[in-house]
Design a protein around this motif. Structure first.
Motif, short mmCIF file in Angstrom:
data_model
loop_
_atom_site.label_atom_id
_atom_site.label_comp_id
_atom_site.label_asym_id
_atom_site.label_seq_id
_atom_site.Cartn_x
_atom_site.Cartn_y
_atom_site.Cartn_z
N PHE A 67 16.42 24.90 59.27
CA PHE A 67 16.12 24.62 60.70
C PHE A 67 16.35 24.86 62.05
N ALA A 68 17.47 25.81 62.00
CA ALA A 68 17.68 26.99 63.07
C ALA A 68 16.48 27.63 63.28
N LEU A 69 15.92 28.23 62.01
CA LEU A 69 14.96 29.03 62.50
C LEU A 69 13.83 28.06 63.36
N ALA A 70 12.86 27.07 62.65
CA ALA A 70 12.06 26.62 63.21
C ALA A 70 12.30 25.59 64.79
N GLN A 71 13.85 25.95 65.28
CA GLN A 71 13.99 24.94 65.98
C GLN A 71 13.80 26.36 67.47
N ALA A 72 13.99 27.39 66.64
CA ALA A 72 14.40 28.92 67.35
C ALA A 72 12.60 29.19 67.92
N VAL A 73 11.53 28.91 66.72
CA VAL A 73 10.47 29.18 66.96
C VAL A 73 10.23 28.04 68.53
N LEU A 74 10.19 26.66 68.47
CA LEU A 74 9.53 26.08 69.04
C LEU A 74 10.47 26.37 70.19
N GLY A 75 11.51 27.02 70.20
CA GLY A 75 11.62 27.75 71.32
C GLY A 75 11.23 28.48 72.24
N CYS A 76 10.84 28.96 71.01
CA CYS A 76 10.19 30.54 71.85
C CYS A 76 8.25 29.51 72.29
N LEU A 77 7.30 28.65 71.66
CA LEU A 77 6.86 27.87 71.96
C LEU A 77 6.81 27.21 73.46
N MET A 78 8.33 27.20 73.77
CA MET A 78 8.42 26.47 75.30
C MET A 78 8.63 27.10 76.07
N ALA A 79 9.19 28.45 75.79
CA ALA A 79 9.01 29.52 77.23
C ALA A 79 7.46 30.73 77.17
N HIS A 80 7.52 30.53 75.72
CA HIS A 80 5.61 30.08 76.11
C HIS A 80 4.29 29.62 77.20
N SER A 81 4.94 27.98 77.12
CA SER A 81 4.49 27.04 78.31
C SER A 81 4.77 27.88 79.30
N LEU A 82 6.11 28.15 79.82
CA LEU A 82 6.76 28.02 81.06
C LEU A 82 6.52 28.61 82.22
N GLN A 83 5.53 29.34 82.25
CA GLN A 83 4.67 30.62 83.43
C GLN A 83 5.63 30.19 84.20
N PRO A 84 5.35 31.39 84.79
CA PRO A 84 5.27 31.80 86.17
C PRO A 84 5.51 30.97 87.04
N ALA A 85 4.24 30.08 87.09
CA ALA A 85 3.37 29.37 88.35
C ALA A 85 3.92 28.35 87.53
N THR A 86 3.88 27.87 86.46
CA THR A 86 5.01 26.93 86.39
C THR A 86 6.12 26.20 86.29
N VAL A 330 5.12 19.16 81.34
CA VAL A 330 5.54 18.47 80.42
C VAL A 330 6.62 19.17 80.19
N MET A 331 7.15 20.45 79.47
CA MET A 331 7.89 21.37 78.69
C MET A 331 8.91 21.45 79.76
N ALA A 332 8.32 21.69 80.98
CA ALA A 332 9.28 21.98 82.17
C ALA A 332 10.22 20.56 82.41
N MET A 333 10.35 19.50 81.90
CA MET A 333 10.22 18.26 82.80
C MET A 333 11.32 18.41 81.28
N GLN A 334 11.13 18.44 79.88
CA GLN A 334 11.97 17.96 79.22
C GLN A 334 12.75 19.16 78.80
N LEU A 335 12.92 19.70 79.49
CA LEU A 335 13.43 20.42 79.45
C LEU A 335 14.81 20.32 80.06
N GLY A 336 14.37 20.19 81.64
CA GLY A 336 15.57 19.99 82.89
C GLY A 336 16.33 18.71 82.42
N ARG A 337 15.14 17.40 82.04
CA ARG A 337 16.11 16.18 81.30
C ARG A 337 17.23 16.80 79.90
N PHE A 338 17.09 17.47 79.04
CA PHE A 338 17.78 18.06 77.56
C PHE A 338 18.68 18.71 78.32
N LEU A 339 18.60 19.42 79.41
CA LEU A 339 20.31 20.79 79.81
C LEU A 339 20.85 19.49 80.45
#
Length: 359
Positions: A67-86, A330-339
């Protein structure tokens, strides 16, 4: 030298049969939902299969390391979506992020306080159970402060299941038909091996470090924050092939669904209407916020809805990644709320619970 082979025990065969049923039902549901162009079809299908098996008494658990590894892969996916412009765009709109988070926290706190005063659940359970995010962290905190951790877990994961399912349906209904291909032609494409090796190294290292440091949601947060930083500096280029993402979605779906054990469900069945009503109110507030974001900030309706959805950040991230939306926002907003919820939520929830108990 002879080798003696022992036949598997009856318990081992029964466990294997339960896992095979879970795999078979998950595959059937995931393929059907994906063929219907439903965003996050793999996640929803595996989550539904896990709930069905769990409520039928199939005691299965996903390995915490997996489960931790799956979460880590998802973290990489979210990081990939957080491009500098976003990131630049979200940084300019930080009051918006804080405002949306504050509204959701205030609404969940008020609903929890009301349910506690009505004694829908014993003690401070309702306050912890409705905190909008960081489900596993809230369950641990609730147990530490004397609430019924079983009921808190039921409320938290019921919220995740309901919000995820509705958000996936809304995304399917809103986007043009055919917007998400049923079967991606690139599913078996040859990956870029050096970039894949770097991505897996970040995921495995982040998962191990997050578990070792016992950071709430650390296996997802560390690869997310570290990967986003490396990508921003131009030192990281992610490679996330479809089979790897599908496996991570399946593990996360099972981890959510299999938590609904029969004793837990029976224990909470009497309060299910109130729980679903409170979840519906939170979702209604999220929808109103989405309307305000659409009219006031010019966001696309589906992007605004997913950005303000009070579901789990991981499940909403999967829906955004498989929908025709601005996934980075979407991921930036969700990440900000999550933190924010992770940092402020336990303190605020404990304060509300203490005042409600005194009252």
């Amino acid at each position: 030298m002879s080798v003696r082979l022992f036949p598997p025990s009856r318990a081992g065969l029964a466990l294997l049969a339960r896992w095979l049923r879970l795999f078979g039902l998950s595959a059937a549901l995931a393929l059907a939902l994906t063929a219907a162009h439903l965003p996050a079809g793999v996640l929803i299908g595996c989550m539904a299969a896990g709930i069905v098996l769990a409520l039928r008494g199939g005691a299965l658990r996903v390995s915490t390391r997996l489960f931790a590894l799956a979460q880590a892969v998802l973290g990489c996916l979210m990081a990939h979506s957080l491009q500098p412009a976003t990131l630049h765009a979200v940084a300019l709109d930080w009051p918006l992020l804080l405002g949306v988070t504050a509204l959701l926290l205030a609404a969940s706190g008020a609903l929890g306080w009301w349910m506690m005063r009505r004694q829908v659940f014993p003690g401070t359970t309702a306050v912890w159970g409705l905190a909008p995010g960081a489900a596993s962290a809230m369950v641990l905190m609730a147990d530490a402060y004397g609430a019924d951790a079983r009921l808190v877990a039921f409320m938290q994961y019921a919220r995740v299941v309901v919000v995820t399912s509705v958000a996936s349906f809304v995304a399917w209904w809103w986007q043009p038909r055919g917007g998400v291909p049923a079967i991606s032609p690139a599913f078996l494409a040859t990956p870029r091996w050096p970039e894949l090796a770097a991505t897996l190294a970040l995921a495995v290292g982040g998962a191990m470090l997050g578990r070792g440091l016992r950071i709430p949601a650390g296996p997802m947060l560390l690869p997310l924050l570290g990967g986003a930083t490396l990508q921003y500096l131009g030192w990281m280029d992610f490679e996330l092939p479809a089979p790897l993402l599908a496996a991570a979605y399946a593990v996360i779906g099972w981890s959510i669904g299999l938590r609904f054990t029969p004793p837990l469900f029976r224990h909470a069945l009497g309060a299910l209407p109130q729980v679903l009503g409170a979840i519906a109110l939170l979702m209604g507030l999220g929808a109103l916020i989405a309307v305000a974001l659409t009219l006031g900030w010019g966001l696309a309706p589906l992007t605004a809805y997913l950005a303000s959805s009070p579901g789990g950040a991981d499940s909403v991230a999967i829906i955004a990644a498989t929908s025709a939306v601005d996934a980075g926002f979407v991921m930036a907003m969700q990440l900000g709320r999550f933190l924010t919820v992770l940092a402020v939520g336990p303190v605020l929830t404990r304060w509300i619970a203490t005042r409600a108990a005194r009252a």
